[in-house]
Motif scaffolding. Sequence first.
Motif, PDB file in Angstrom:
ATOM      1  N   ALA A 111      43.983 -21.891  59.286  1.00  0.00           N
ATOM      2  CA  ALA A 111      44.123 -20.890  60.343  1.00  0.00           C
ATOM      3  C   ALA A 111      42.859 -20.823  61.195  1.00  0.00           C
ATOM      4  N   VAL A 112      43.039 -20.574  62.485  1.00  0.00           N
ATOM      5  CA  VAL A 112      41.893 -20.483  63.388  1.00  0.00           C
ATOM      6  C   VAL A 112      41.073 -19.230  63.127  1.00  0.00           C
ATOM      7  N   THR A 113      41.570 -18.343  62.274  1.00  0.00           N
ATOM      8  CA  THR A 113      40.815 -17.151  61.904  1.00  0.00           C
ATOM      9  C   THR A 113      39.754 -17.462  60.854  1.00  0.00           C
ATOM     10  N   GLY A 114      39.745 -18.711  60.335  1.00  0.00           N
ATOM     11  CA  GLY A 114      38.628 -19.145  59.511  1.00  0.00           C
ATOM     12  C   GLY A 114      38.844 -19.172  58.018  1.00  0.00           C
ATOM     13  N   GLU A 115      40.082 -18.951  57.532  1.00  0.00           N
ATOM     14  CA  GLU A 115      40.319 -19.027  56.098  1.00  0.00           C
ATOM     15  C   GLU A 115      40.139 -20.462  55.588  1.00  0.00           C
ATOM     16  N   GLU A 116      40.036 -20.597  54.257  1.00  0.00           N
ATOM     17  CA  GLU A 116      39.865 -21.899  53.627  1.00  0.00           C
ATOM     18  C   GLU A 116      41.024 -22.821  54.005  1.00  0.00           C
ATOM     19  N   PRO A 117      40.758 -24.013  54.537  1.00  0.00           N
ATOM     20  CA  PRO A 117      41.843 -24.896  54.974  1.00  0.00           C
ATOM     21  C   PRO A 117      42.418 -25.731  53.831  1.00  0.00           C
ATOM     22  N   HIS A 118      43.627 -26.250  54.063  1.00  0.00           N
ATOM     23  CA  HIS A 118      44.193 -27.265  53.189  1.00  0.00           C
ATOM     24  C   HIS A 118      43.404 -28.562  53.365  1.00  0.00           C
ATOM     25  N   LEU A 119      43.297 -29.350  52.302  1.00  0.00           N
ATOM     26  CA  LEU A 119      42.601 -30.625  52.332  1.00  0.00           C
ATOM     27  C   LEU A 119      43.619 -31.746  52.121  1.00  0.00           C
ATOM     28  N   LEU A 120      43.733 -32.658  53.094  1.00  0.00           N
ATOM     29  CA  LEU A 120      44.687 -33.761  53.024  1.00  0.00           C
ATOM     30  C   LEU A 120      43.921 -35.061  52.823  1.00  0.00           C
ATOM     31  N   TYR A 121      44.049 -35.641  51.628  1.00  0.00           N
ATOM     32  CA  TYR A 121      43.340 -36.872  51.291  1.00  0.00           C
ATOM     33  C   TYR A 121      44.270 -38.069  51.496  1.00  0.00           C
ATOM     34  N   GLY A 122      43.738 -39.148  52.029  1.00  0.00           N
ATOM     35  CA  GLY A 122      44.535 -40.353  52.244  1.00  0.00           C
ATOM     36  C   GLY A 122      43.753 -41.415  52.983  1.00  0.00           C
ATOM     37  N   HIS A 123      43.067 -41.035  54.053  1.00  0.00           N
ATOM     38  CA  HIS A 123      42.218 -41.976  54.785  1.00  0.00           C
ATOM     39  C   HIS A 123      40.919 -42.212  54.016  1.00  0.00           C
ATOM     40  N   ASN A 124      40.377 -43.401  54.159  1.00  0.00           N
ATOM     41  CA  ASN A 124      39.094 -43.681  53.511  1.00  0.00           C
ATOM     42  C   ASN A 124      37.999 -44.038  54.500  1.00  0.00           C
ATOM     43  N   LEU A 125      38.293 -43.905  55.809  1.00  0.00           N
ATOM     44  CA  LEU A 125      37.275 -44.103  56.831  1.00  0.00           C
ATOM     45  C   LEU A 125      37.425 -43.014  57.894  1.00  0.00           C
ATOM     46  N   TYR A 126      36.507 -43.004  58.824  1.00  0.00           N
ATOM     47  CA  TYR A 126      36.412 -42.076  59.959  1.00  0.00           C
ATOM     48  C   TYR A 126      37.794 -41.787  60.566  1.00  0.00           C
ATOM     49  N   VAL A 127      38.151 -40.517  60.694  1.00  0.00           N
ATOM     50  CA  VAL A 127      39.398 -40.119  61.352  1.00  0.00           C
ATOM     51  C   VAL A 127      39.145 -40.045  62.855  1.00  0.00           C
ATOM     52  N   THR A 128      39.863 -40.855  63.607  1.00  0.00           N
ATOM     53  CA  THR A 128      39.631 -40.965  65.045  1.00  0.00           C
ATOM     54  C   THR A 128      40.482 -40.004  65.865  1.00  0.00           C
ATOM     55  N   SER A 129      41.635 -39.568  65.330  1.00  0.00           N
ATOM     56  CA  SER A 129      42.509 -38.692  66.106  1.00  0.00           C
ATOM     57  C   SER A 129      43.450 -37.936  65.184  1.00  0.00           C
ATOM     58  N   VAL A 130      43.813 -36.723  65.609  1.00  0.00           N
ATOM     59  CA  VAL A 130      44.826 -35.929  64.922  1.00  0.00           C
ATOM     60  C   VAL A 130      45.725 -35.301  65.973  1.00  0.00           C
ATOM     61  N   ALA A 131      46.974 -35.034  65.603  1.00  0.00           N
ATOM     62  CA  ALA A 131      47.930 -34.419  66.528  1.00  0.00           C
ATOM     63  C   ALA A 131      48.960 -33.646  65.717  1.00  0.00           C
ATOM     64  N   VAL A 132      49.569 -32.634  66.362  1.00  0.00           N
ATOM     65  CA  VAL A 132      50.622 -31.832  65.743  1.00  0.00           C
ATOM     66  C   VAL A 132      51.899 -32.017  66.558  1.00  0.00           C
ATOM     67  N   SER A 133      53.033 -32.177  65.876  1.00  0.00           N
ATOM     68  CA  SER A 133      54.302 -32.371  66.571  1.00  0.00           C
ATOM     69  C   SER A 133      54.671 -31.127  67.378  1.00  0.00           C
ATOM     70  N   PRO A 134      55.471 -31.265  68.449  1.00  0.00           N
ATOM     71  CA  PRO A 134      55.818 -30.114  69.291  1.00  0.00           C
ATOM     72  C   PRO A 134      56.493 -28.975  68.536  1.00  0.00           C
ATOM     73  N   ASP A 135      57.195 -29.291  67.417  1.00  0.00           N
ATOM     74  CA  ASP A 135      57.824 -28.227  66.641  1.00  0.00           C
ATOM     75  C   ASP A 135      56.896 -27.652  65.579  1.00  0.00           C
ATOM     76  N   GLY A 136      55.670 -28.197  65.478  1.00  0.00           N
ATOM     77  CA  GLY A 136      54.699 -27.688  64.537  1.00  0.00           C
ATOM     78  C   GLY A 136      54.958 -28.050  63.097  1.00  0.00           C
ATOM     79  N   GLU A 137      55.907 -28.954  62.830  1.00  0.00           N
ATOM     80  CA  GLU A 137      56.294 -29.271  61.458  1.00  0.00           C
ATOM     81  C   GLU A 137      55.521 -30.450  60.865  1.00  0.00           C
TER      82      GLU A 137
END
Length: 288
Positions: free
Chosen positions: A194-220
């Motif tokens: 949340a943009v209010t600053g609570e502890e975020p979920h952690l998604l592990y999978g990449h093993n190098l620098y993340v270059t981009s992230v995006a959210v689908s238009p439906d937010g799912e």
Amino acid sequence: AEDNAIVVPLDGGPPRELERASSGRFEWPAISPDGRLAAAGSRGGADGNLIEVWELESGDVQILDPRSAGEECGSDPETEGAVIGVQFTSDGRLLTSGFSGLRLWDLDDGTNVLLRPCSGEEWWSVLGGSQADRFLLLDLDPTQKASRLSFHDIGSGASRELTSHGNAVSAVALDPEGEVAVTGDWNGLVRVGAVTGEEPHLLYGHNLYVTSVAVSPDGEWIASGSQDGTIRLWPMPEGRPFHTLPYEELLARLRSFTNLRGVRDEGSETGYNVRAGPFPGWSDVPTW
């Protein structure tokens, strides 16, 4: 060499080149929500660092000079007033970030308001926006030693630091409502919170620098790209992050997602073995 500005219609029409007013390098173009305008910053041109705004139907170009707003950072022609990111607001204004700070431009008269000064002489800025006129501003140290993340609500005027995603953020995005921040970092970790600053979920999978992230238009769904050569799709997490759950609740959540079980096995080197049992199916689709 001068970068070209090319518009590619998604209906299959021929690409069209827009006339450029600057000889500088193209930086992070954006298209207005109504599809009428396009904008981009430029950097390193012989005529200085400018902002170009095109009326796509006519091809007419409007020039905004961030240097006229007062130099904030950048002491040489390469960086003085350079705009790195641009985003349109729902009412047709233009939000820009870079060496002239975070500024909101009125395209009718070319005036602007400084929302936040730039972070430092060599810092880069990246914008991530939502459909609700809420934005994330990432100030990024190009030496990859630190980053600063802040949240800005253009409608209410609220601005605040967002420290819950750490200080190694490399990519940012917001969900359509502007309530959930998604970030990637230099170590391959994706955070969702949340943009209010609570502890975020952690998604592990990449093993190098993340270059981009995006959210689908439906937010799912969340998409993330990395220097490891992969693009990953993640369902939007819900509920409390796994790493914040009490032990028994964590085990119960994990059991609901899999038919694999860790069972005692005296013949194993670790004393345990993993066995697959019959999968009973989900009476209700679990929340992630």
